[in-house]
Design a protein around this motif. Structure first.
Motif, PDB file in Angstrom:
ATOM      1  N   ALA A  49      21.997  -6.182  26.899  1.00  0.00           N
ATOM      2  CA  ALA A  49      22.503  -5.820  25.572  1.00  0.00           C
ATOM      3  C   ALA A  49      21.366  -5.801  24.553  1.00  0.00           C
ATOM      4  O   ALA A  49      21.250  -4.869  23.744  1.00  0.00           O
ATOM      5  N   LEU A  50      20.510  -6.808  24.606  1.00  0.00           N
ATOM      6  CA  LEU A  50      19.380  -6.866  23.678  1.00  0.00           C
ATOM      7  C   LEU A  50      18.405  -5.715  23.910  1.00  0.00           C
ATOM      8  O   LEU A  50      17.896  -5.109  22.943  1.00  0.00           O
ATOM      9  N   HIS A  52      19.071  -2.763  25.147  1.00  0.00           N
ATOM     10  CA  HIS A  52      19.655  -1.498  24.720  1.00  0.00           C
ATOM     11  C   HIS A  52      19.840  -1.422  23.200  1.00  0.00           C
ATOM     12  O   HIS A  52      19.701  -0.332  22.620  1.00  0.00           O
ATOM     13  N   LEU A  53      20.122  -2.535  22.563  1.00  0.00           N
ATOM     14  CA  LEU A  53      20.179  -2.523  21.095  1.00  0.00           C
ATOM     15  C   LEU A  53      18.802  -2.208  20.522  1.00  0.00           C
ATOM     16  O   LEU A  53      18.667  -1.429  19.575  1.00  0.00           O
ATOM     17  N   GLY A  54      17.771  -2.799  21.109  1.00  0.00           N
ATOM     18  CA  GLY A  54      16.408  -2.501  20.683  1.00  0.00           C
ATOM     19  C   GLY A  54      16.040  -1.055  20.947  1.00  0.00           C
ATOM     20  O   GLY A  54      15.346  -0.420  20.149  1.00  0.00           O
ATOM     21  N   ALA A  55      16.513  -0.512  22.074  1.00  0.00           N
ATOM     22  CA  ALA A  55      16.238   0.887  22.405  1.00  0.00           C
ATOM     23  C   ALA A  55      16.902   1.830  21.409  1.00  0.00           C
ATOM     24  O   ALA A  55      16.313   2.846  21.005  1.00  0.00           O
ATOM     25  N   ILE A  56      18.133   1.499  21.017  1.00  0.00           N
ATOM     26  CA  ILE A  56      18.830   2.323  20.022  1.00  0.00           C
ATOM     27  C   ILE A  56      18.072   2.313  18.694  1.00  0.00           C
ATOM     28  O   ILE A  56      17.897   3.356  18.044  1.00  0.00           O
ATOM     29  N   TYR A  57      17.593   1.144  18.309  1.00  0.00           N
ATOM     30  CA  TYR A  57      16.788   1.056  17.089  1.00  0.00           C
ATOM     31  C   TYR A  57      15.508   1.881  17.239  1.00  0.00           C
ATOM     32  O   TYR A  57      15.054   2.545  16.304  1.00  0.00           O
TER      33      TYR A  57
END
Length: 329
Positions: A49-50, A52-57
């Motif tokens: 989750a972390l 992919h959240l970083g990837a989205i950012y």
């Protein structure tokens, strides 16, 4: 460049590397849908989750990235692909060719950059996948659905059959390789260094911001690479043709081959797993084969194994879905 034509796996590693006769037939529905409580590995859930959240950012930061940073992402992606496809997969999992020490060291380092487990762990799961494809002993069992085959297997504890059958495979060939032993011993620090630290620090040399370097060159690159690898387990087991063996789920999937370094010719690969090219198309949409051929030209790779054309045609005629002529031009 010497290429050795083979009819299937042979020798003491035949059971571990899996020949075209070793695939286990598809199990009955009651076995494939065996119900058992799901044990979620929350550490993996949080970690993914972390990432992919970083990837989205990182996607939002892309317009502000320097051109050199984007080229660095491409370079790191190529290195990771080599570490997985030419290294963990075709060299160590299937022994489809041999590599000299400098190449093995490079491939082990490149594998650490992938953040997908040590060479030993990756190969162990992959050999079980081939030996017991689409059964409960398959780590990424496509019979459990698209989501499980793609990423769900990362979030859940392995089915007991995976561990039980995995212990039956001979992995001694891997532990005889000092490169594999060393990477296994120091995998965590090497993975952190190669996957997160170096990709984030190198862009600072051309005055890239640390946030861009970390969220784009490390996390966004990692997330994309993970999904490219996972697509072989999901998309290439569900959509496509089966010109070589219609009785197994792996398919020929061009799109997966484009994004996964030539690993989408998956029906062929499961029919002839010891073929170093994982395809009968040579360099066609198969950059990993190009890499191995170049390494062979340089003298760093040798004893490349290839399924003989006659055996391929016979297998397609015997078990294929009649799409074989559509694939061979």
């Amino acid at each position: 460049m010497a290429t050795r034509y083979i009819d299937g796996a042979a020798g003491p590693l035949a059971g571990a590397v899996v020949s075209d006769l070793d695939e286990v037939p598809l199990p009955s529905p009651d076995v494939r849908n065996n119900k058992r409580p799901l044990e979620i590995v929350w550490r993996n859930v949080v970690l993914m989750a972390l990432i992919h959240l970083g990837a989205i950012y990182g996607l939002f930061l892309l317009p502000s990235a320097r051109a050199y940073s984007l080229l660095w992402v491409v370079f790191c992606s190529v290195v990771v692909t080599c570490g997985l496809t030419a290294g963990a997969h075709r060299l160590w999992s299937h022994r489809s060719y041999k590599a000299r020490l400098p190449l093995r060291v490079f491939l082990a380092i490149a594998n650490s950059m992938s953040f997908q487990g040590s060479v030993y762990e990756w190969c162990r799961d992959h050999r079980v996948h081939h030996k017991y494809c689409d059964t409960d002993a398959d780590p990424y069992n496509a019979a459990r659905g698209f989501f499980f085959a793609h990423v769900g297997w990362v979030f859940l504890r392995k089915h007991p059959d995976v561990k039980a059958k995995g212990k039956l495979l001979d992995m001694s060939d891997l532990m005889e390789d000092p490169v594999v032993r060393m990477q296994k011993k120091f995998y965590i620090p090497s993975a952190v260094l190669m996957c997160f630290v170096i990709p984030s620090l190198v862009p600072l040399l051309w005055d890239e911001s640390l946030s861009n370097a970390y969220f784009i060159c490390a996390l966004l690159r990692l997330a994309v690479a993970l999904h490219c690898t996972w697509s072989v387990n999901s998309f290439a087991h569900m959509w496509g043709t089966r010109p070589y063996d219609k009785h197994i789920t792996p398919t020929e999937n061009l799109v997966v081959s484009i994004f996964a370094g030539g690993e989408g010719w998956h029906n062929y690969h499961h029919a002839f797993p010891v073929d170093y090219s994982s395809s009968e198309f040579g360099w066609k949409v198969n950059p990993t084969t190009v890499f191995i051929d170049v390494m062979a030209w340089l003298g760093l790779a040798y004893d490349l194994k290839k399924a003989s054309p006659g055996v391929v045609r016979a297998r397609a005629a015997r078990t294929g879905d009649r799409s074989f002529k559509e694939h061979v031009q």
